[in-house]
Scaffold this active site. Structure first.
Site, PDB file in Angstrom:
ATOM      1  N   CYS A 139      39.258  33.491  29.327  1.00  0.00           N
ATOM      2  CA  CYS A 139      40.578  33.801  29.850  1.00  0.00           C
ATOM      3  C   CYS A 139      40.458  34.585  31.164  1.00  0.00           C
ATOM      4  O   CYS A 139      39.872  35.660  31.203  1.00  0.00           O
ATOM      5  CB  CYS A 139      41.361  34.610  28.814  1.00  0.00           C
ATOM      6  SG  CYS A 139      43.015  34.973  29.375  1.00  0.00           S
ATOM      7  N   CYS A 385      39.280   2.967  51.744  1.00  0.00           N
ATOM      8  CA  CYS A 385      40.366   1.974  51.668  1.00  0.00           C
ATOM      9  C   CYS A 385      40.712   1.673  50.211  1.00  0.00           C
ATOM     10  O   CYS A 385      41.880   1.539  49.854  1.00  0.00           O
ATOM     11  CB  CYS A 385      39.985   0.705  52.415  1.00  0.00           C
ATOM     12  SG  CYS A 385      38.409  -0.012  51.895  1.00  0.00           S
TER      13      CYS A 385
END
Ligand code: FAD
Ligand code: FMN
Ligand code: SF4
Lengths: 434, 440
Positions: A139, A385
């Site tokens: 955490c 592309c």
């Protein structure tokens, strides 16, 4: 249909999909509904010490980023561990486990970094019938300011020490949950391994500020004009998590150390990818928080179909891609491909042209009537592309056959592989050859 | 214009075969892989989704769309077919604009629903193209059940029963199974012999013996079936047609829309099918629209639907009304037929304007007509059936009739809309109830 039964460090569950320790697993009501929906296991929301529980903020806890159509891509939270009393959680865990003996129930724990604290809580957890424990060293907010969570997870010596205590004081299998907020994930993983952990799980959330309120000039979520960094999760973190899982899986020092994969798992495919990179199972939080518990049904049907189609078992899948995770220097430089545009699929949007012309290698030709073709003598096969094209499989990368001539370099494509380690431009290689 | 279009009278070949075939192409063409992904991506995966509630078979629509989105259309098909074994046909014929897609939250918000019907077709077409039947039969129970009527209700019932391990004898008066899927649905909704292909695919479950040409009341009695089988399901549909009840109703050229459509559906070459130049269809439902549109597509010059109440009260959905209008069909509302004129064959049909309560206004008009179709509703026919409620077999929520051991569903049974998907739901639910009552 493929058998999805999972056995992770001796913990059995009907499928490898567990809910990660987080709000979806914060109470009995949720967990029962999750089990009814079909989840194989849960890691209960992190438990803290006995005594007054932590408190959460009373303003917003989440920030988010979205993709097109407001699809949630990344979530940021400043929630702490469970804010409900320990006894209540333990009682509920026991009751759920009794009613769902075939599902995995793991207790996530975060207590101060002292031997007494860990020694005190473990027998209480054992009493519930839980199948194992997960040590929350991850955490990144709030708890870390108090010397817990990622404050422990960032110091390998602490990880090893606490893991040892846990192994000493309980026979329950022990999973160590790692924080990604470090530079080399192998160091904390190695410490857990050295401390005797049965498995590591990763990733917990990543330090983040998702956005800034441009009227209040404060990070979001904003509480009374101020904000704090939170932990980032959801689809956006998957690539980071996958890499960290792979780094551990392919590290010789940790060969065979079981991994529970976490971070952005949203569909069966994500899960399969984590498993192919070495995760024995996966844990899910944000996807369940976004779409509800029912998504597990798609995960189950999708993974089963995939295994059937591939004619492999679940254990066959685990780690199957690990041998192919390599270093850049070992990639074959004699492998040459060219982009190819399928004119039947092309919708003539021109995105590939813009991308290649403006930012890459000017290797796409555009005709007056908007036909786009690749110039093989310019294409370096970068793949940009393909990635900007909105139509799947419209542009593909086609390998050039050995023996043919690459029109860009004028050189014959060699059949034998060769990588950077033997390349003439490599100064290290030149030195070695001298 | 082709000169044949102008010739009066009922004649075939008003257009050539190629033009007719093009006109009868798929109304909702299938999605390709890319279109399916884009369409699936629009689904919000709503909780307790309104679309699922609106579907009479309660398909888990968000789940199947997510399965498409994640590249597993086969799993999506299973999700669909486990609720609705005729999910392929329903994807083609459901008036989704008044069912699932009407309540899609994106329809409500943007006027542009997720294309549920077409996505459903994408998934079911995928498994049917692989010729995979995704279900297996449970262990044999030794029970035998007679299902009368092989329309959507009977097929759904037979399949579910067979899946649960029962042996089913499925009988139908007609030479082919499928009911209105085969003989009634508009040709452009079920192209390429889909109805027959779907039945063949469904039968792969095994345990269903199909007997065509067997009519209840003619070849077999309900009493005999009750005696011979452990249970009987009636999915008879509505075999009769309402009469116009006006002068000249029997003139040559006046026909039932459903017969015209049945002939059309069975024609191997649509260019051989005769159609009038001036076609008038009387009615306001799906059958009227289908008869009108298909007449137009066959080359009829003037096609008019005449409905006796206001357009808002037509049973055909707005989408279907617009479909008809876009094909050039004229819709006249608030007019009832008074007589059919002609010398032997029909030449004109006379109407009187009516208000919504059907009170006559005294204003009359005539339309030229060489072909008139009655599409004013179908009725249940047959003797010795279980007790009726109105003009249909009375059933409770699970399809039980007044006779012990006899269930009914689909168009012939009370309750529910007369739709394919409703028939499937009722057939399936009756099968579940038969199973419960036989197995305890
Ligand atoms: C022209 C037309 C178009 C339609 N278009 C649509 C549409 O686009 N979408 C939609 O959802 N719904 C549509 N419908 C309605 C839909 O077709 C019906 O609701 C559905 O077919 C009802 O199914 P069923 O199984 O109850 O009856 P049917 O489909 O009518 O099947 C009944 C079967 O029982 C058989 N049978 C009848 N009597 C006997 C007997 N005595 N012995 C043995 N067999 C018998 C018949 O031969 C038939 O095969 C349309 C209906 C018509 C008439
Ligand atoms: C609101 C919230 C609270 C969380 N609380 C905990 C926690 O108490 N203990 C823990 O180990 N991880 C916690 N996590 C991290 C998740 O368990 C998980 O590691 C992370 O969200 C990454 O997975 P995901 O991308 O599937 O969400 C929390 C995450 C969120 C979003
Ligand atoms: S069966 Fe028909 S109504 Fe039900 S969801 Fe499908 S397309 Fe919609």
């Amino acid at each position: 249909m493929a058998d999805l039964t999972s056995n992770f460090i001796g913990i059995k569950s009907p499928n490898p999909f567990w809910l990660a320790s987080a709000p979806p697993t914060d109470k009995e009501y949720n967990v029962r509904r999750a089990f009814e929906a079909g989840w194989g296991g849960v890691v209960w929301k992190t438990l803290g010490e006995q005594g007054p529980p932590v408190v959460n903020v009373n303003g917003p806890r989440y920030g988010a980023i979205w993709g097109a159509d407001r699809r949630l891509l990344g979530l940021n939270n400043i929630e702490l561990i469970t804010d409900r009393p320990l006894e209540v959680n333990l009682r509920e865990m026991k009751s759920v486990k009794r009613d769902y003996p075939d599902r995995a129930l793991i207790a996530s724990i975060m207590v101060p970094c002292t031997e007494e604290a860990w020694k005190a809580i473990l027998p209480l957890v054992e009493e519930t019938g839980a199948d194992g424990v997960e040590l929350n060293f991850g955490c990144p907010h709030g708890m870390s300011e108090r010397g817990m969570g990622s404050a422990v997870g960032q110091v390998p010596e602490y990880i090893e020490m606490v893991t040892r205590w846990v192994k000493q004081y309980t026979r329950m299998p022990c999973i160590v949950k790692l924080t990604p907020n470090i530079t080399d994930i192998r160091k904390p993983a190695m410490a857990a391994h050295a401390g005797g952990a049965d498995a590591v799980s990763l990733i917990n959330t990543i330090n983040s500020i998702t956005s800034v309120d441009l009227d209040l000039f404060a990070p979001e979520p904003t509480i009374d004009g101020k904000g704090a960094h939170g932990g980032y999760c959801g689809p956006a973190v998957k690539p980071i998590a996958l890499n960290m899982v792979a780094e551990i899986a392919r590290s010789p020092e940790m060969r065979g150390l079981p991994i529970s994969g976490i971070g952005g798992v949203t569909t069966w495919k994500d899960a399969a990818e984590f498993m192919a990179l070495g995760a024995g199972n996966v844990q899910v939080c944000t996807a369940a928080m976004t779409y509800g518990f029912k998504i597990v049904q798609e995960m189950i049907s999708g993974l089963a179909q995939y295994l059937d189609e591939k004619e492999i078992t679940l254990p066959d899948l685990v780690g199957r891609a690990v041998p192919n995770v390599s270093d850049w220097q070992n990639l074959n430089l004699n492998y040459i491909s060219k982009a190819k545009i399928d004119q039947d699929l092309c919708i003539s949007c021109g995105r590939c042209y813009a991308a290649c012309e403006d930012t890459s290698h000017q290797a796409i030709d555009m005709s007056d009537d908007r036909v786009f073709t690749v110039k093989d003598d310019e294409c370096v096969a970068c793949n940009l592309c393909v990635n900007v094209c909105p139509v799947e499989d419209c542009i593909t990368m086609e390998q050039m056959a050995p023996g043919s001539v690459d029109p860009r370099t004028g050189k014959v494509v060699e059949a034998a592989p060769a990588d950077w380690t033997s390349h003439p431009n490599n100064p290290m290689c030149a030195t070695a050859a001298d | 214009m082709d000169p044949k279009a102008l010739v009066s009278g009922i004649m075939p070949g008003r257009m050539d075969t190629a033009a007719i075939e093009a006109a009868f192409g798929d109304l909702h063409p299938p999605l390709d892989d890319h279109e399916a992904l884009v369409a699936a991506d629009r689904c919000y995966f709503c909780h307790d989704a309104p679309c699922q509630t609106a579907c009479p078979t309660e398909i888990d629509i968000p789940l199947f769309i997510r399965q498409i989105a994640t590249g597993t259309p086969e799993a999506a098909a299973r999700t669909i077919l486990s609720q609705n074994i005729l999910g392929g046909m329903c994807a083609r014929v459901c008036p989704t604009e008044t069912l699932c897609e009407e309540v899609c939250v994106r329809e409500v918000a943007e006027g542009k629903p997720v294309e549920i019907g077409r996505l459903q077709r994408y998934a079911t077409d995928t498994v049917m193209a692989q010729n995979v039947h995704p279900f297996e039969r449970d262990a044999a129970t030794g029970k035998r059940i007679a299902v009368v009527g092989a329309g959507p209700a009977g097929l759904a019932c037979a399949h579910r029963l067979a899946m649960m391990g029962h042996d089913v004898v499925l009988m139908d008066a007609r030479p082919k199974p499928g009911g209105l899927n085969e003989y009634g649905i508009a040709a452009y909704k079920s192209t390429e012999d889909f109805a027959a292909r779907e039945v063949a695919w469904l039968m792969q479950i095994g345990g269903i013996e199909l007997r065509n040409g067997v009519a209840l009341g003619r070849d077999v009695t309900l009493e005999a079936l009750k005696a011979e089988y452990d249970a009987v399901f009636l999915g008879l549909g509505l075999g009769g047609v309402n009469a116009l009840g006006v002068d000249g109703d029997d003139r040559e050229g006046v026909a039932d829309a459903v017969s015209f459509i049945a002939d059309l559906r069975q024609a191997s070459d649509l260019a051989t099918l005769p159609v009038g130049r001036d076609v008038v269809v009387i009615g306001g439902g799906m059958t009227a629209v289908d008869a009108a549109v298909q007449s137009k597509l066959l080359g009829a010059l003037n096609v008019t639907i005449v409905y006796r109440r206001s357009q808002a009260r037509m049973a055909a959905s707005v989408y279907e009304q617009e479909l008809a209008q876009s094909k050039g069909v004229r819709i006249i509302c608030s007019a009832s037929p008074v007589s059919v004129h002609g010398n032997g064959a029909v030449r004109e049909i006379e109407f009187e304007f009516t208000d919504d309560a059907l009170a006559r206004t005294g204003e009359r008009f005539r339309l030229p007509a060489d072909q008139v179709f009655r599409a004013i509703g179908q009725t249940l026919t047959g003797e010795g059936l279980p007790a009726l409620e109105g003009r249909k077999i009375a059933v409770d929520g699970t399809g039980r009739t007044s006779l012990e051991g006899v269930w009914a569903g689909g168009d012939c049974a009370s309750g529910g809309d007369d739709l394919t998907v409703t028939a499937v739901a009722e057939g399936r639910d009756a099968a579940e109830d038969i199973h419960m009552s036989l197995m305890g």
